[in-house]
Structure formats: C-alpha cells, structure tokens
Design a protein around this motif. Structure first.
Motif, PDB file in Angstrom:
ATOM      1  N   GLY A 176       0.546  -0.908   0.306  1.00  0.00           N
ATOM      2  CA  GLY A 176       0.092   0.315   0.000  1.00  0.00           C
ATOM      3  C   GLY A 176       1.344   1.392   0.047  1.00  0.00           C
ATOM      4  O   GLY A 176       2.286   0.733   0.215  1.00  0.00           O
ATOM      5  N   GLU A 177       0.298   1.927  -0.072  1.00  0.00           N
ATOM      6  CA  GLU A 177       1.028   3.632   0.108  1.00  0.00           C
ATOM      7  C   GLU A 177       1.205   3.787   1.205  1.00  0.00           C
ATOM      8  O   GLU A 177       1.198   3.909   1.917  1.00  0.00           O
ATOM      9  CB  GLU A 177      -0.309   5.062  -0.657  1.00  0.00           C
ATOM     10  N   ASN A 178       2.890   4.845   1.438  1.00  0.00           N
ATOM     11  CA  ASN A 178       3.668   5.300   2.376  1.00  0.00           C
ATOM     12  C   ASN A 178       3.494   6.131   1.877  1.00  0.00           C
ATOM     13  O   ASN A 178       4.015   7.081   1.129  1.00  0.00           O
ATOM     14  CB  ASN A 178       4.513   4.246   2.739  1.00  0.00           C
ATOM     15  N   VAL A 179       3.375   7.789   2.731  1.00  0.00           N
ATOM     16  CA  VAL A 179       4.251   8.634   3.193  1.00  0.00           C
ATOM     17  C   VAL A 179       4.921   9.240   3.592  1.00  0.00           C
ATOM     18  O   VAL A 179       4.353   9.114   5.573  1.00  0.00           O
ATOM     19  CB  VAL A 179       3.126   9.759   2.454  1.00  0.00           C
ATOM     20  N   GLU A 180       6.029   9.596   3.586  1.00  0.00           N
ATOM     21  CA  GLU A 180       6.792  10.099   4.089  1.00  0.00           C
ATOM     22  C   GLU A 180       7.273  11.618   4.301  1.00  0.00           C
ATOM     23  O   GLU A 180       7.224  12.111   3.040  1.00  0.00           O
ATOM     24  CB  GLU A 180       8.601   9.850   4.013  1.00  0.00           C
ATOM     25  N   GLN A 181       6.952  12.396   5.570  1.00  0.00           N
ATOM     26  CA  GLN A 181       7.380  14.198   5.437  1.00  0.00           C
ATOM     27  C   GLN A 181       8.132  14.433   6.418  1.00  0.00           C
ATOM     28  O   GLN A 181       8.803  13.731   7.339  1.00  0.00           O
ATOM     29  CB  GLN A 181       5.518  14.409   5.716  1.00  0.00           C
ATOM     30  N   HIS A 182       8.810  15.760   5.495  1.00  0.00           N
ATOM     31  CA  HIS A 182       9.715  15.925   6.647  1.00  0.00           C
ATOM     32  C   HIS A 182       9.868  17.674   6.595  1.00  0.00           C
ATOM     33  O   HIS A 182       9.455  18.203   4.983  1.00  0.00           O
ATOM     34  CB  HIS A 182      11.609  15.362   5.794  1.00  0.00           C
ATOM     35  N   PRO A 183      10.433  18.291   7.063  1.00  0.00           N
ATOM     36  CA  PRO A 183      11.217  17.939   8.693  1.00  0.00           C
ATOM     37  C   PRO A 183       9.832  17.376   9.687  1.00  0.00           C
ATOM     38  O   PRO A 183       8.644  18.047   9.120  1.00  0.00           O
ATOM     39  CB  PRO A 183      11.677  19.219   9.510  1.00  0.00           C
ATOM     40  N   SER A 184       9.818  17.287  10.738  1.00  0.00           N
ATOM     41  CA  SER A 184       8.934  16.958  11.534  1.00  0.00           C
ATOM     42  C   SER A 184       8.792  18.241  12.807  1.00  0.00           C
ATOM     43  O   SER A 184       7.173  18.797  12.724  1.00  0.00           O
ATOM     44  CB  SER A 184       9.437  15.726  12.661  1.00  0.00           C
ATOM     45  N   THR A 185       9.834  18.963  12.945  1.00  0.00           N
ATOM     46  CA  THR A 185       9.452  20.504  13.444  1.00  0.00           C
ATOM     47  C   THR A 185      10.115  21.595  12.134  1.00  0.00           C
ATOM     48  O   THR A 185      11.245  21.012  11.273  1.00  0.00           O
ATOM     49  CB  THR A 185      10.100  20.518  14.409  1.00  0.00           C
ATOM     50  N   LEU A 186       9.751  22.787  12.217  1.00  0.00           N
ATOM     51  CA  LEU A 186      10.300  24.058  11.044  1.00  0.00           C
ATOM     52  C   LEU A 186      10.254  25.016  11.754  1.00  0.00           C
ATOM     53  O   LEU A 186       9.211  25.513  12.411  1.00  0.00           O
ATOM     54  CB  LEU A 186       9.847  23.529   9.525  1.00  0.00           C
ATOM     55  N   SER A 187      11.365  26.254  11.961  1.00  0.00           N
ATOM     56  CA  SER A 187      11.065  26.970  12.684  1.00  0.00           C
ATOM     57  C   SER A 187      11.865  28.091  11.910  1.00  0.00           C
ATOM     58  O   SER A 187      13.203  27.954  11.579  1.00  0.00           O
ATOM     59  CB  SER A 187      11.696  27.203  14.249  1.00  0.00           C
ATOM     60  N   VAL A 188      11.063  29.302  11.833  1.00  0.00           N
ATOM     61  CA  VAL A 188      11.572  30.023  10.768  1.00  0.00           C
ATOM     62  C   VAL A 188      11.591  31.916  10.988  1.00  0.00           C
ATOM     63  O   VAL A 188      10.612  32.270  12.437  1.00  0.00           O
ATOM     64  CB  VAL A 188      10.799  30.117   9.093  1.00  0.00           C
ATOM     65  N   GLN A 189      11.849  32.618  10.354  1.00  0.00           N
ATOM     66  CA  GLN A 189      12.029  33.856  11.341  1.00  0.00           C
ATOM     67  C   GLN A 189      10.285  34.552  10.409  1.00  0.00           C
ATOM     68  O   GLN A 189      10.212  34.079   9.265  1.00  0.00           O
ATOM     69  CB  GLN A 189      13.161  35.051  10.929  1.00  0.00           C
ATOM     70  N   GLU A 190       9.880  35.301  11.080  1.00  0.00           N
ATOM     71  CA  GLU A 190       8.939  36.386  10.219  1.00  0.00           C
ATOM     72  C   GLU A 190       9.368  37.310   9.206  1.00  0.00           C
ATOM     73  O   GLU A 190      10.357  37.379   8.969  1.00  0.00           O
ATOM     74  CB  GLU A 190       8.254  37.100  11.002  1.00  0.00           C
ATOM     75  N   GLY A 191       9.012  37.024   7.998  1.00  0.00           N
ATOM     76  CA  GLY A 191       9.200  37.163   6.455  1.00  0.00           C
ATOM     77  C   GLY A 191       9.689  35.827   5.819  1.00  0.00           C
ATOM     78  O   GLY A 191      10.023  36.432   4.246  1.00  0.00           O
ATOM     79  N   ASP A 192      10.843  35.088   5.710  1.00  0.00           N
ATOM     80  CA  ASP A 192      10.869  34.622   5.385  1.00  0.00           C
ATOM     81  C   ASP A 192      10.800  33.326   4.629  1.00  0.00           C
ATOM     82  O   ASP A 192       9.262  33.078   5.131  1.00  0.00           O
ATOM     83  CB  ASP A 192      12.371  33.399   6.334  1.00  0.00           C
ATOM     84  N   SER A 193      10.779  32.104   3.867  1.00  0.00           N
ATOM     85  CA  SER A 193       9.591  31.269   3.064  1.00  0.00           C
ATOM     86  C   SER A 193      10.107  30.008   3.677  1.00  0.00           C
ATOM     87  O   SER A 193      11.923  30.003   4.767  1.00  0.00           O
ATOM     88  CB  SER A 193      10.632  30.664   2.177  1.00  0.00           C
ATOM     89  N   ALA A 194       9.033  29.317   3.750  1.00  0.00           N
ATOM     90  CA  ALA A 194       9.384  27.882   4.266  1.00  0.00           C
ATOM     91  C   ALA A 194       9.213  26.453   3.676  1.00  0.00           C
ATOM     92  O   ALA A 194       7.763  26.965   2.653  1.00  0.00           O
ATOM     93  CB  ALA A 194       8.347  27.846   5.931  1.00  0.00           C
ATOM     94  N   VAL A 195       9.779  25.688   3.586  1.00  0.00           N
ATOM     95  CA  VAL A 195       9.379  24.100   2.490  1.00  0.00           C
ATOM     96  C   VAL A 195       8.830  23.012   3.411  1.00  0.00           C
ATOM     97  O   VAL A 195      10.303  23.025   4.370  1.00  0.00           O
ATOM     98  CB  VAL A 195      10.441  24.146   1.701  1.00  0.00           C
ATOM     99  N   ILE A 196       7.997  22.378   2.826  1.00  0.00           N
ATOM    100  CA  ILE A 196       7.764  21.475   3.484  1.00  0.00           C
ATOM    101  C   ILE A 196       7.800  20.356   2.637  1.00  0.00           C
ATOM    102  O   ILE A 196       7.140  20.580   1.987  1.00  0.00           O
ATOM    103  CB  ILE A 196       6.949  21.210   4.167  1.00  0.00           C
ATOM    104  N   LYS A 197       8.727  18.855   2.650  1.00  0.00           N
ATOM    105  CA  LYS A 197       8.712  17.962   1.558  1.00  0.00           C
ATOM    106  C   LYS A 197       8.192  16.501   2.310  1.00  0.00           C
ATOM    107  O   LYS A 197       8.229  15.973   2.838  1.00  0.00           O
ATOM    108  CB  LYS A 197      10.226  17.811   0.962  1.00  0.00           C
ATOM    109  N   CYS A 198       7.603  16.185   0.880  1.00  0.00           N
ATOM    110  CA  CYS A 198       6.411  15.023   1.226  1.00  0.00           C
ATOM    111  C   CYS A 198       7.385  13.986   0.231  1.00  0.00           C
ATOM    112  O   CYS A 198       7.332  14.022  -1.177  1.00  0.00           O
ATOM    113  CB  CYS A 198       5.427  14.580   0.682  1.00  0.00           C
ATOM    114  N   THR A 199       7.659  12.563   0.105  1.00  0.00           N
ATOM    115  CA  THR A 199       7.661  11.398  -0.300  1.00  0.00           C
ATOM    116  C   THR A 199       6.996  10.314  -0.636  1.00  0.00           C
ATOM    117  O   THR A 199       6.110  10.007   0.285  1.00  0.00           O
ATOM    118  CB  THR A 199       8.761  10.465  -0.324  1.00  0.00           C
ATOM    119  N   TYR A 200       6.539   9.448  -1.687  1.00  0.00           N
ATOM    120  CA  TYR A 200       4.943   8.603  -1.898  1.00  0.00           C
ATOM    121  C   TYR A 200       5.764   7.738  -2.082  1.00  0.00           C
ATOM    122  O   TYR A 200       6.953   7.492  -2.524  1.00  0.00           O
ATOM    123  CB  TYR A 200       4.056   8.943  -1.929  1.00  0.00           C
ATOM    124  N   SER A 201       4.695   5.951  -2.168  1.00  0.00           N
ATOM    125  CA  SER A 201       5.857   5.269  -2.818  1.00  0.00           C
ATOM    126  C   SER A 201       4.745   5.045  -3.723  1.00  0.00           C
ATOM    127  O   SER A 201       5.697   4.188  -4.588  1.00  0.00           O
ATOM    128  CB  SER A 201       5.504   4.085  -1.807  1.00  0.00           C
TER     129      SER A 201
END
Lengths: 111, 114
Positions: B1-26
């Motif tokens: 079956g499908e498996n989804v991995e997500q990274h990072p588990s926590t992310l801290s940024v300063q206001e105004g910066d960009s944030a990127v969250i990544k996921c992979t699927y099987s």
C-alpha cells in the motif's frame, strides 16, 4: 468546518464500556470518513462510507464499527473501549471522493 | 500500500522568511496530493492540493510542486507570518480507487517567530 459537527466534543469513559461518536453534515456529501489522530502517527483512516448503508474498512478498523442510516449522519462505535483507543477522532466529508473536509474532532479518553 | 514520508517534523523560521516542507510517496498510482493545516484544537483544513497532471500550483503565498518521476511533492510558504504557525500534513491518494482514501504524512510543526 464545512458544515460538519461532531458530538460529543470531549468524552471520558471507562475500559470495557461502549461508546458512540456522531458526525453530522449539512453539505449532502456522499462520502464520509472517520480518522483517528495520535502523536507520531498522523491521521489514520478507521472506516468510511460511500453512501447510505454502504461502508468499508480503513487502515485501523479493528475494535470499531460504523453505521450510516441517513446521508447526513455517520456513527462510529467502539463496542468495548480500550485504553489504546484513547485518541482524537475526526470525521471528514467529500462530495466526489477527492477533496476531504474535516470536522472539529472529538477527544476521547479511555481510563 | 501507499506510504507517505514527511520532512522535517519541526521547522522554525523568522517572520518574512520562506518555509518548505517535503513529502515522498511510494505508490506510483497515486494521483492526488492535498496539504492540510491544523491549528491547535481544530480539525485539519485543506489549504491547497495538486493533481498528478500538474507540476505546480500557487495560491497567494502558498505553492505546491510535484515531481512524479521522483515521487515527491513539496509545500512552499513565502513571506511567512505568525498566523502560519501550525502543523501541516501532506497526503496522497489514488483518485477513483478505494473511494479516495488519503494516506497522511506524520506532520510538520511550523513555528514562525515574529
């Protein structure tokens, strides 16, 4: 919350007692889902319904049953609650089995 | 079956910066990829989604990209604001199969510091 209500919002019950959670929608969507959310596990599907009286199992269905006698209501029953079923339960609805919209959740504690 | 991995588990940024969250699927048959935002004490809220026939989709400050070959997709938030602080979940499903059942990643807690 897209016309979805869940009741109760909080419940504490004892091990071995039956528990029923209710999901009610006003959107007339065909599909309804029950998920549980636990730390470290994200959201996992328990059961879903694709129409009145049409239901099927999800990933973590053991110990749970569901019923849907009306389009707007989807009931989740724990026949004999166990401590491992302490969780936050979310109902979701979907018109076409694609976009899913979630309710506010029910926090269940089994002591 | 499908498996989804997500990274990072926590992310801290300063206001105004960009944030990127990544996921992979099987499962290469997966063709629908939504992203949800969950604030404390509330249910997940659908914020953006992408189908497999599209490589990128934008909605104001958020965008999602999909790489089918590599089987990964990402959420991009630009000009972050404190109200963006929440837990974000990615998910994958095969439209038309299994009644649209979603498989979720385990979530990313985003903190935006003023």
């Amino acid at each position: 919350d897209a016309g979805i209500t869940q009741s109760p919002r909080h419940k504490v019950t004892e091990t071995g007692t039956p528990v029923t959670l209710r999901c009610h929608q006003t959107e007339n969507h065909r599909y309804m889902y029950w998920y549980r959310q636990d730390p470290g596990h994200g959201l996992r599907l328990i059961h879903y319904s694709y129409g009145v009286k049409d239901t099927d199992k999800g990933e973590v269905s053991d110990g749970y049953s569901v019923s849907r006698s009306k389009t707007e209501d989807f009931l989740l029953t724990l026949e004999s609650a166990t401590s491992s079923q302490t969780s936050v339960y979310f109902c979701a609805i979907s018109e076409g089995a694609v976009e899913q919209y979630f309710g506010p959740g029910t926090r269940l504690t089994v002591t | 079956g499908e498996n989804v991995e997500q990274h990072p588990s926590t992310l801290s940024v300063q206001e105004g910066d960009s944030a990127v969250i990544k996921c992979t699927y099987s499962d290469s048959a997966s063709n629908y990829f939504p992203w949800y935002k969950q604030e404390l004490g509330k249910g997940p809220q659908l914020i953006i989604d992408i189908r497999s026939n599209v490589g990128e989709k934008k909605d104001q400050r958020i965008a999602v990209t999909l790489n089918k070959t590599a089987k990964h997709f990402s959420l991009h938030i630009t000009e972050t604001q404190p109200e963006d602080s929440a837990v974000y979940f990615c998910a994958a499903s095969t439209r038309g199969g299994s009644q649209g059942n979603l498989i979720f990643g385990k979530g990313t807690k985003l903190s935006v510091k003023p």
